[in-house]
Enzyme design. Structure first.
Site, short mmCIF file in Angstrom:
data_model
loop_
_atom_site.label_atom_id
_atom_site.label_comp_id
_atom_site.label_asym_id
_atom_site.label_seq_id
_atom_site.Cartn_x
_atom_site.Cartn_y
_atom_site.Cartn_z
N ARG A 124 0.73 -1.17 -0.05
CA ARG A 124 0.04 -0.02 -0.13
C ARG A 124 0.77 1.23 -0.06
O ARG A 124 0.17 2.41 0.18
CB ARG A 124 -0.92 -0.13 1.11
CG ARG A 124 -2.02 -1.24 1.05
CD ARG A 124 -2.97 -0.98 2.10
NE ARG A 124 -4.20 -1.89 1.92
CZ ARG A 124 -4.79 -2.61 3.00
NH1 ARG A 124 -4.56 -2.51 4.16
NH2 ARG A 124 -5.60 -3.56 2.60
N LYS A 146 4.52 11.18 -11.68
CA LYS A 146 3.71 10.41 -12.43
C LYS A 146 4.15 9.05 -12.57
O LYS A 146 5.46 8.84 -12.99
CB LYS A 146 3.44 10.95 -13.69
CG LYS A 146 2.38 12.01 -13.96
CD LYS A 146 2.13 12.44 -15.26
CE LYS A 146 1.28 13.40 -15.44
NZ LYS A 146 0.88 13.85 -16.67
N GLU A 188 12.19 16.72 -24.85
CA GLU A 188 11.30 17.12 -23.55
C GLU A 188 12.23 18.59 -23.30
O GLU A 188 11.46 19.43 -22.90
CB GLU A 188 11.61 16.20 -22.48
CG GLU A 188 10.78 15.04 -22.61
CD GLU A 188 9.18 15.16 -22.73
OE1 GLU A 188 8.81 16.17 -22.50
OE2 GLU A 188 8.68 13.98 -23.02
N LYS A 230 9.40 22.29 -14.46
CA LYS A 230 8.61 21.24 -14.18
C LYS A 230 8.29 21.39 -12.64
O LYS A 230 6.97 21.24 -12.43
CB LYS A 230 9.20 19.77 -14.59
CG LYS A 230 8.05 18.79 -14.41
CD LYS A 230 8.40 17.43 -15.18
CE LYS A 230 7.36 16.60 -14.81
NZ LYS A 230 7.62 15.10 -15.52
N GLU A 240 -2.87 17.18 -12.13
CA GLU A 240 -3.10 17.62 -13.53
C GLU A 240 -4.36 17.98 -13.88
O GLU A 240 -5.30 17.66 -14.32
CB GLU A 240 -2.74 16.62 -14.50
CG GLU A 240 -2.62 17.02 -15.89
CD GLU A 240 -1.95 15.89 -16.85
OE1 GLU A 240 -2.85 15.59 -17.81
OE2 GLU A 240 -1.03 15.21 -16.76
N ARG A 244 -0.82 21.66 -14.92
CA ARG A 244 0.05 20.78 -15.31
C ARG A 244 -0.31 20.10 -16.95
O ARG A 244 0.72 19.77 -17.35
CB ARG A 244 -0.07 19.49 -14.47
CG ARG A 244 1.20 18.54 -14.49
CD ARG A 244 1.21 17.74 -13.62
NE ARG A 244 2.18 16.70 -13.73
CZ ARG A 244 2.69 15.83 -12.78
NH1 ARG A 244 2.52 16.08 -11.54
NH2 ARG A 244 3.77 14.97 -12.93
N ASN A 248 1.81 18.39 -21.26
CA ASN A 248 1.63 17.52 -22.22
C ASN A 248 1.69 18.07 -23.92
O ASN A 248 1.27 17.23 -24.71
CB ASN A 248 0.07 17.15 -22.12
CG ASN A 248 -0.16 16.21 -21.05
OD1 ASN A 248 0.42 15.61 -20.52
ND2 ASN A 248 -1.22 16.65 -20.31
N HIS A 251 2.30 15.64 -26.63
CA HIS A 251 2.27 14.12 -26.27
C HIS A 251 0.88 13.52 -26.57
O HIS A 251 0.74 12.29 -26.74
CB HIS A 251 2.36 14.01 -24.88
CG HIS A 251 3.63 14.28 -24.01
ND1 HIS A 251 4.65 15.56 -24.57
CD2 HIS A 251 4.42 13.68 -23.37
CE1 HIS A 251 5.57 15.42 -23.84
NE2 HIS A 251 5.72 14.28 -23.07
N HIS A 255 1.97 10.39 -28.19
CA HIS A 255 1.78 9.24 -27.39
C HIS A 255 0.86 8.18 -28.64
O HIS A 255 1.23 6.99 -28.60
CB HIS A 255 0.87 9.22 -26.31
CG HIS A 255 1.64 9.48 -25.11
ND1 HIS A 255 1.05 10.12 -23.89
CD2 HIS A 255 3.07 9.79 -24.78
CE1 HIS A 255 2.09 10.14 -23.10
NE2 HIS A 255 3.21 10.06 -23.61
N HIS A 267 10.11 7.49 -27.51
CA HIS A 267 9.41 8.61 -26.92
C HIS A 267 9.64 9.84 -27.52
O HIS A 267 8.84 10.85 -28.01
CB HIS A 267 9.33 8.59 -25.64
CG HIS A 267 8.62 9.47 -24.74
ND1 HIS A 267 7.25 9.58 -24.79
CD2 HIS A 267 8.98 10.63 -24.06
CE1 HIS A 267 6.81 10.74 -24.17
NE2 HIS A 267 8.00 11.32 -23.95
#
Length: 366
Positions: A124, A146, A188, A230, A240, A244, A248, A251, A255, A267
């Site tokens: 957990r 993330k 990036e 960032k 997000e 945030r 993207n 992306h 993606h 990527h």
């Protein structure tokens, strides 16, 4: 050594430091021993990084920490799946690792995402640290919390927000990267200039060859500036909800390209092409200028990155994938688009802009 504090407003206990410097891989064990936050330490890496740095780091960890185990898996995006996650978890369970465990993610973005997701769910939740060894991981995936795995339905669709306990960026680990691997991270880095800092974008236009020359001062400057950008965004919007979303840029299309290529397109390459395509959409949607689009295309080309999607990828399939992307809302495509260099566009107070399918089709055709 540079230090950046990431203060996550929603929960101060989730705040952490990013340490950026040269040649301090061996000091990580001592730092962890001094903090004494765990009894069991799982060093998670891939087979390539294990050969380069895993043995070295494992040796220093074993000298200073009570219980250490290295777990490695095949390198590459294809390994970022639920099966490998289960393999890591079972290896830890079989070794008797309890809640007093800490996970060390040594590697690129795949390792960081995988190890972070394991940490978010193991017993957990246990703490983890990032030790990125690729430029992509240094400037992007190791920061922000993330974590996720890919599925046949899309990239990063199963995951959790889980902030690291600390991030250790040793620029010496970048010295084993080739030009193509450095270009991956530059996609990036260039994105950060577009979305938040025009001055940084200009710096990159001037110093890009020094990055490829592995100039230590330039590398540290590039990584520090990228991480600060960032960190500022994540501090304001950890999960997000709005701001945030600007991270993207490139992306949504990128993606989809990655997935449809079965991850044979990397990527960074996919995000590069994605930024150009989304820039074309921005020309019609936000006031983004032709001059700025040309500067973006030019620096990506100088970085050795693609500025067009690969041949053979069907636009209809791209649209289908984007409509089930986690950024989509009510089956509609959503993108974050630049208004000008250093500033992203808002629509109705949101940085997520709804995009019609015909706009995507037109951008691909152009």
């Amino acid at each position: 050594m540079k230090r950046i504090r990431v203060s996550v407003s929603s929960n101060e206990s989730n705040s952490y430091e990013i340490l950026i410097g040269k040649g301090f891989l061996d000091s990580i064990a001592g730092d962890l021993a001094e903090e004494s936050i765990a009894h069991y330490y799982a060093l998670i890496t891939d087979l390539n990084v294990a050969e380069l740095y895993g043995g070295k780091l494992l040796g220093s960890l074993e000298q200073q920490l009570p219980e250490v185990k290295m777990i490695s898996f095949a390198a590459g995006e294809q390994s970022k799946n639920r099966k490998i996650k289960s393999f890591i978890e079972d290896s830890m369970l079989e070794s008797g690792f309890g809640r007093d465990s800490l996970i060390i993610a040594l590697g690129g973005g795949v390792v960081g995402d995988m190890a972070g997701f394991v940490a978010a769910t193991y017993m957990r939740g246990v703490p983890y640290v990032q030790v990125p060894t690729s430029l992509v991981a240094c400037v992007d995936s190791s920061v922000g919390g993330k974590t996720a795995v890919d599925t046949p339905h899309g990239k990063n669709l199963i995951g959790a927000f889980s902030q690291p306990w600390r991030v250790y960026v040793d620029t010496d680990t970048l010295k084993t990267l080739d030009r193509k691997q450095l270009a991956e991270g530059l996609a990036e880095v260039i994105k950060y200039g577009v979305i938040r800092n025009e001055g940084f974008f200009g710096y990159l236009e001037t110093e890009i060859e020094k990055i490829y020359g592995l100039d230590d001062l330039v590398l540290i400057e590039v990584i520090e500036t990228s991480c600060r950008i960032k960190a500022e965004v994540v501090e304001s919007d950890e999960r997000e909800q709005n701001l945030r979303k600007i991270l993207n840029f490139g992306h949504t299309v990128g993606h989809a390209i990655e997935q449809l290529s079965n991850y044979t397109i990397s990527h960074g390459e996919a995000i590069s092409a994605g930024m150009v395509i989304e820039g074309r959409i921005a020309l019609r949607e936000t006031g983004w200028s032709e001059r700025e689009q040309q500067r973006l295309t030019s620096i990506l080309k100088r970085a050795g990155l693609p500025t067009e999607p690969p041949r053979g990828i069907d636009t209809g399939e791209i649209i289908k994938v984007m409509k089930i992307d986690k950024k989509a809302r009510k089956g509609r495509i959503e993108m974050s688009l630049p208004e000008c260099l250093g500033k992203m566009s808002e629509s109705g107070g949101s940085y997520g802009i709804k995009i019609e399918e015909k706009a995507v089709t037109s951008a691909f055709k152009s």
